[in-house]
Design an enzyme around this catalytic site. Structure first.
Site, short mmCIF file in Angstrom:
data_model
loop_
_atom_site.label_atom_id
_atom_site.label_comp_id
_atom_site.label_asym_id
_atom_site.label_seq_id
_atom_site.Cartn_x
_atom_site.Cartn_y
_atom_site.Cartn_z
N TYR A 129 -2.41 -14.69 -4.73
CA TYR A 129 -2.03 -14.53 -3.32
C TYR A 129 -2.58 -13.22 -2.75
CZ TYR A 129 1.09 -14.34 0.78
OH TYR A 129 1.61 -14.27 2.06
N ASP A 130 -2.34 -12.13 -3.50
CA ASP A 130 -2.72 -10.80 -3.00
C ASP A 130 -4.23 -10.71 -2.76
OD1 ASP A 130 -0.12 -10.58 -3.86
OD2 ASP A 130 -0.42 -8.76 -5.05
N GLU A 131 -4.99 -11.16 -3.76
CA GLU A 131 -6.45 -11.03 -3.63
C GLU A 131 -7.01 -12.04 -2.64
OE1 GLU A 131 -7.81 -8.46 -4.42
OE2 GLU A 131 -7.30 -7.75 -6.42
N VAL A 191 15.98 -14.37 0.02
CA VAL A 191 16.97 -14.74 1.03
C VAL A 191 17.37 -16.22 0.92
CG1 VAL A 191 17.42 -14.93 3.52
CG2 VAL A 191 16.47 -12.82 2.58
N PHE A 225 19.39 -16.77 -2.39
CA PHE A 225 20.75 -16.21 -2.39
C PHE A 225 21.66 -17.01 -1.46
CE2 PHE A 225 19.04 -11.64 -3.40
CZ PHE A 225 18.81 -12.04 -4.72
N GLY A 233 15.66 -8.33 -12.33
CA GLY A 233 15.66 -6.89 -12.57
C GLY A 233 17.05 -6.33 -12.28
N GLY A 258 18.01 -5.08 -9.45
CA GLY A 258 18.36 -5.26 -8.04
C GLY A 258 18.19 -3.98 -7.23
N ASP A 280 6.21 -7.19 -9.94
CA ASP A 280 7.11 -7.25 -8.78
C ASP A 280 7.15 -5.86 -8.12
OD1 ASP A 280 9.65 -9.35 -8.11
OD2 ASP A 280 9.90 -7.31 -7.38
#
Ligand code: UDP
Length: 318
Positions: free
Chosen positions: A154-156, A197, A200, A214, A216, A280
């Site tokens: 995604y990033d690249e 979001v 949760f 992790g 949080g 992350d």
């Protein structure tokens, strides 16, 4: 017909127009009497998001994959390229499609803009900053991204899409814009989207444990969809060609947002801690000084207010 309706005969192509952000953009622009041509292959887009528009004479939907080919016969004034999976869980399930839509999809959209002498806007992302070493992130920051890690698909792809956009701007003088979108939430996110979001909210509504990855204590800054769409509209009609961050600068820990969602849904859910996924980002917060200066834009909807209307939508959609 109002005077405004008569004056506005502009046509906008929105790729990913059946997606979360794309469908809100369709609504916003149709309300301003633009003609909207929505292109989507429905990988992550959802017909339900545009069902209310299908009989509107200002709206047209084409089920196509913009990574392959785009053919539009009518005149086009704007091309807005929003097609791409954007949730880590979903882009990891569709790594090749994500790379292709950032690469071939962006080329195809820019070729369309070039042939139609249209303006072009790329939906880029805060992910291009990676796990940032500069905080908050200004547009001038080059980022800290792994080219081979899981998120690189995604990033690249988005970094490449930015590079292609700037190349078309420089080489062909196309009026291009790049919006770097930070975490955004609101109605029409997929129930199984996988992002914090919607996860949760769904977990809280079902009184199931909220899964914090992790400890949080990592942060994000969450922008409500209506604020984002307003900013995109301002950017599309601005003279800016360099990237502009759009997002809400209120930074919160993931633990805090989980607790807030439990409180707002009156849920009995507890919190369950899971392993943090690889790469992350630890902190994320936009510097929006440029958007304020150039677009006179800043978010208006507070986190609680935005979450309440998102929760309401999820309650009826679930
Ligand atoms: N996250 C989490 N639980 C979830 C989904 C996400 O703790 O069920 C965390 C995730 O690890 C990240 C943050 O929430 O630190 C935001 O993740 P999201 O997928 O919403 O978007 P990102 O900003 O990472 O693209």
């Amino acid at each position: 017909m109002s005077k405004e309706m008569k004056r506005n005969n502009r046509t906008v192509v929105i790729t990913g127009g059946a997606g979360f952000i794309g469908s809100h953009l369709c609504d916003f622009l149709i309300n301003k009497n633009y003609k909207v041509i929505c292109l989507d292959n429905l990988i992550t887009g959802n017909r339900k998001n545009i069902a209310h528009l299908l009989n509107n004479p200002l709206f047209e939907f084409k089920n196509i994959d913009v990574s392959k080919k785009i053919e539009i016969k009518v005149k086009v004034d704007f091309v807005l390229h929003f097609a791409s999976p954007a949730s880590p869980v979903i882009y990891l399930a569709h790594p090749i499609e994500t790379l292709k839509v950032g690469a071939f999809g962006t080329f195809n959209c820019l070729e369309l803009a070039k042939s139609k002498k249209a303006k072009f806007l790329l939906a880029s992302t805060s992910e291009i900053y990676g796990d940032p070493k500069e905080h908050p992130q200004k547009e001038s920051y080059w980022g800290n991204v792994s080219s081979i890690g899981p998120r690189s698909v995604y990033d690249e792809a988005k970094r490449f899409a930015e590079a292609v956009t700037m190349a078309y701007h420089r080489r062909y003088n196309i009026d291009t814009k790049i919006v770097r979108i930070f975490n955004t939430y609101g109605p029409r996110m997929l129930i199984n989207d996988g992002r914090a979001v919607p996860n949760f909210i769904m977990q809280a509504l079902k009184n199931k444990p909220l899964t914090i990855q992790g400890d949080g204590m990592q942060t994000r800054s969450f922008c409500f969809i209506s604020d984002l769409v307003e900013g995109i509209f301002q950017l599309m009609n601005s003279s800016a060609n360099d990237p502009v961050n759009l997002g809400n600068p209120t930074e919160v820990t993931i633990r805090k947002i989980a607790k807030l969602i439990i409180e707002l849904t009156h849920s009995k859910s507890k919190i369950k801690y899971l392993a943090l996924p690889q790469d992350d980002p630890k902190r994320r917060k936009p510097d929006i000084a440029k958007a304020k200066r150039l677009l006179n834009w800043e978010p208006k909807v507070g986190l609680k207010e935005g979450l309440v209307s998102t929760i309401f939508w999820f309650e009826t959609a679930k």
